[in-house]
Design an enzyme around this catalytic site. Structure first.
Site, short mmCIF file in Angstrom:
data_model
loop_
_atom_site.label_atom_id
_atom_site.label_comp_id
_atom_site.label_asym_id
_atom_site.label_seq_id
_atom_site.Cartn_x
_atom_site.Cartn_y
_atom_site.Cartn_z
N ASN A 111 -9.93 -0.33 -1.21
CA ASN A 111 -8.49 -0.36 -1.04
C ASN A 111 -8.03 -0.92 -2.44
OD1 ASN A 111 -5.91 -0.61 -0.53
ND2 ASN A 111 -6.06 -1.33 1.36
N HIS A 154 -3.68 7.12 2.07
CA HIS A 154 -4.03 5.82 1.44
C HIS A 154 -5.30 5.45 2.01
CE1 HIS A 154 -3.92 1.65 0.50
NE2 HIS A 154 -3.85 1.06 1.62
N CYS A 180 0.78 -1.28 -0.02
CA CYS A 180 0.04 -0.15 -0.01
C CYS A 180 0.88 1.25 0.02
CB CYS A 180 -1.06 0.19 1.23
SG CYS A 180 -2.18 -1.13 1.12
O1 UT7 Z 1 -3.94 -1.52 3.33
C1 UT7 Z 1 -3.26 -2.47 3.66
C2 UT7 Z 1 -3.32 -2.24 5.12
N1 UT7 Z 1 -4.71 -2.60 5.81
C3 UT7 Z 1 -5.38 -1.92 6.64
O2 UT7 Z 1 -4.83 -0.88 6.96
C4 UT7 Z 1 -6.42 -2.62 7.24
C5 UT7 Z 1 -6.40 -2.68 8.74
N2 UT7 Z 1 -7.67 -3.20 9.33
C6 UT7 Z 1 -8.95 -2.78 9.26
O3 UT7 Z 1 -9.15 -2.09 8.35
C7 UT7 Z 1 -9.93 -3.55 10.04
O4 UT7 Z 1 -9.25 -4.34 10.89
C8 UT7 Z 1 -10.97 -4.33 9.35
C9 UT7 Z 1 -12.02 -3.62 8.43
C10 UT7 Z 1 -10.37 -5.48 8.32
C11 UT7 Z 1 -11.90 -5.33 10.43
O5 UT7 Z 1 -12.31 -4.22 11.16
P1 UT7 Z 1 -12.29 -4.53 12.85
O6 UT7 Z 1 -13.09 -3.52 13.45
O7 UT7 Z 1 -10.92 -4.62 13.26
O8 UT7 Z 1 -13.21 -5.88 12.94
P2 UT7 Z 1 -12.79 -7.23 13.55
O9 UT7 Z 1 -11.77 -7.99 12.57
O10 UT7 Z 1 -12.17 -7.20 14.94
O11 UT7 Z 1 -14.05 -8.06 13.63
C12 UT7 Z 1 -15.23 -7.64 14.54
C13 UT7 Z 1 -16.10 -8.72 14.23
C14 UT7 Z 1 -15.80 -10.33 14.36
O12 UT7 Z 1 -16.96 -10.95 15.02
P3 UT7 Z 1 -16.83 -11.21 16.54
O13 UT7 Z 1 -15.35 -12.06 16.62
O14 UT7 Z 1 -16.64 -10.25 17.44
O15 UT7 Z 1 -17.92 -12.11 16.68
C15 UT7 Z 1 -15.72 -10.62 12.94
O16 UT7 Z 1 -15.94 -12.09 12.82
O17 UT7 Z 1 -16.76 -8.38 13.01
C16 UT7 Z 1 -16.96 -9.94 12.18
N3 UT7 Z 1 -16.47 -9.78 10.99
C17 UT7 Z 1 -17.54 -9.38 9.96
N4 UT7 Z 1 -18.90 -9.25 10.18
C18 UT7 Z 1 -19.52 -8.95 9.08
C19 UT7 Z 1 -15.18 -9.69 10.13
N5 UT7 Z 1 -15.46 -9.28 8.90
C20 UT7 Z 1 -17.04 -9.33 8.90
C21 UT7 Z 1 -17.60 -8.76 7.55
N6 UT7 Z 1 -18.97 -8.77 7.87
N7 UT7 Z 1 -17.39 -8.61 6.33
#
Ligand code: UT7
Length: 332
Positions: A286, A256, A116
């Protein structure tokens, strides 16, 4: 002799037609529009469809448009650098394919992979050739067909990424315009949080790696998020301090586009209001190396000569950085 600087004298972008909406993703994985919008700010992404369509297809469109727009003869281009993590093939370089197809017969060309942050790395690298006085027309392309390495069975990653490309032309100036300063960083210990498990020399493709779905981007989102929020904001603040800029001096933050929450945190830290933050994550998601040039392309009509821009990124590697760019063009 006056100090040479590299200024951006043209910008162009390209996104493919197909729109992959949150609604369509709901039919592929267990997700919903509300979750995606609140956690990421993404509504839809563009996807390059069709057989034998690689990242070069996106890059060629962006560079062709750039050459046309700037009235540049392809034979005058001396260097093309393509930032990508989704090259058409491991070799030859996608930049070589782009150069050939746009008729840049006198150019040398190569790819760099910094995920990225790829566009920022490539921009600073290209600027060095200009500043050294050895090259006068350098094209930097950020292009990624992320849909080729996204697992559409993994709801934690498939909602994030899209395809696109953006390109800039760099030329020398002795005015105080163009790239003023750059801080680029990397930390290879971030590998475990964001990588592609197979397909490289460590774990070449086998039936097993394909069956295990190891040829896709793997991300531990929450960990990457924490590093991204801190480091993107820190490096942006650092480049401002080093150049004695306050939030008021900054005309635009060009971040980004990985997650709207990361972008908001960076703008907050810099003291830059939301009206000065370029954002198109809602429509493109992204696109890895393409996010920053796509933003510049879409906001071009609002940019004025002399505007102070801070370009900032964080991504796989880990890699991150910020560039202070003084815009050199008046709106058309
Ligand atoms: O560009 C390269 C660098 N990358 C980044 O900068 C990305 C950085 N990370 C992020 O943007 C975020 O971490 C994400 C958007 C990928 C995820 O958001 P988050 O707030 O960190 O969510 P999480 O992974 O902690 O997931 C929260 C909950 C989980 O459920 P439980 O365990 O709390 O029951 C996930 O299983 O949301 C669930 N979940 C989803 N639910 C609905 C994960 N993905 C999804 C989804 N739809 N697509």
């Amino acid at each position: 002799m006056d100090k040479l600087r590299a200024m951006v004298t043209g910008i162009h972008g390209y996104v493919p037609e197909y729109r992959l909406t949150n609604k369509e993703l709901e039919s592929l994985v267990d997700t919903n529009d509300e979750w995606i919008m609140t956690r990421t700010g993404i509504k839809e992404r563009r996807i390059l469809k069709g057989e034998n369509q690689g990242t070069s297809v996106l890059g060629i469109e962006a560079v062709k448009g750039l050459l046309e727009k700037t009235g540049t003869d392809p034979l005058d281009v001396e260097l093309i650098i393509c930032a990508t993590v989704t090259p058409d093939m491991p070799f030859p370089a996608t930049a070589n394919i782009i150069a050939d197809k746009v008729g840049a017969k006198n150019s040398f060309s190569f790819d760099i992979g910094a995920a990225c942050s790829g566009f920022l790395y490539a921009l600073q690298l290209g600027a060095q050739f200009i500043q050294a006085g050895t090259h006068k027309k350098v094209i930097i392309v950020g292009a990624d067909k992320m849909s080729s390495i996204v697992d559409y069975q993994d709801r934690t990653t498939c909602i994030l990424f899209g395809d696109g490309a953006g390109a800039v032309l760099l030329e020398p100036t002795t005015e105080s315009l163009g790239i003023v300063d750059a801080i680029l960083k990397a930390d290879g210990s971030g590998e475990s949080f964001l990588h592609m498990k197979a397909g490289g020399s460590r774990r070449p493709a086998t039936q097993e790696t394909v069956a295990n779905r190891e040829h896709f981007a793997y991300q531990e989102g929450t960990s990457v998020f924490k590093f991204a929020v801190t480091n993107m904001a820190d490096v942006s603040a650092e480049v401002m301090e080093r150049n004695k800029l306050t939030g008021d001096d900054v005309a635009w933050l060009v971040p980004h586009q990985a997650n709207k929450r990361i972008i908001d945190a960076t703008a907050n830290r810099m003291g830059v209001g939301p009206e000065k933050v370029m954002m198109n994550i809602e429509r493109y998601g992204n696109t890895t190396a393409a996010t920053i040039p796509l933003c510049l392309w879409e906001y071009e009509s609002q940019l004025k000569k002399g505007d102070n821009l801070i370009l900032a990124a964080f991504g796989g590697g880990f890699t991150w950085g910020a560039i202070y760019l003084k815009w050199a063009l008046d709106p058309k």
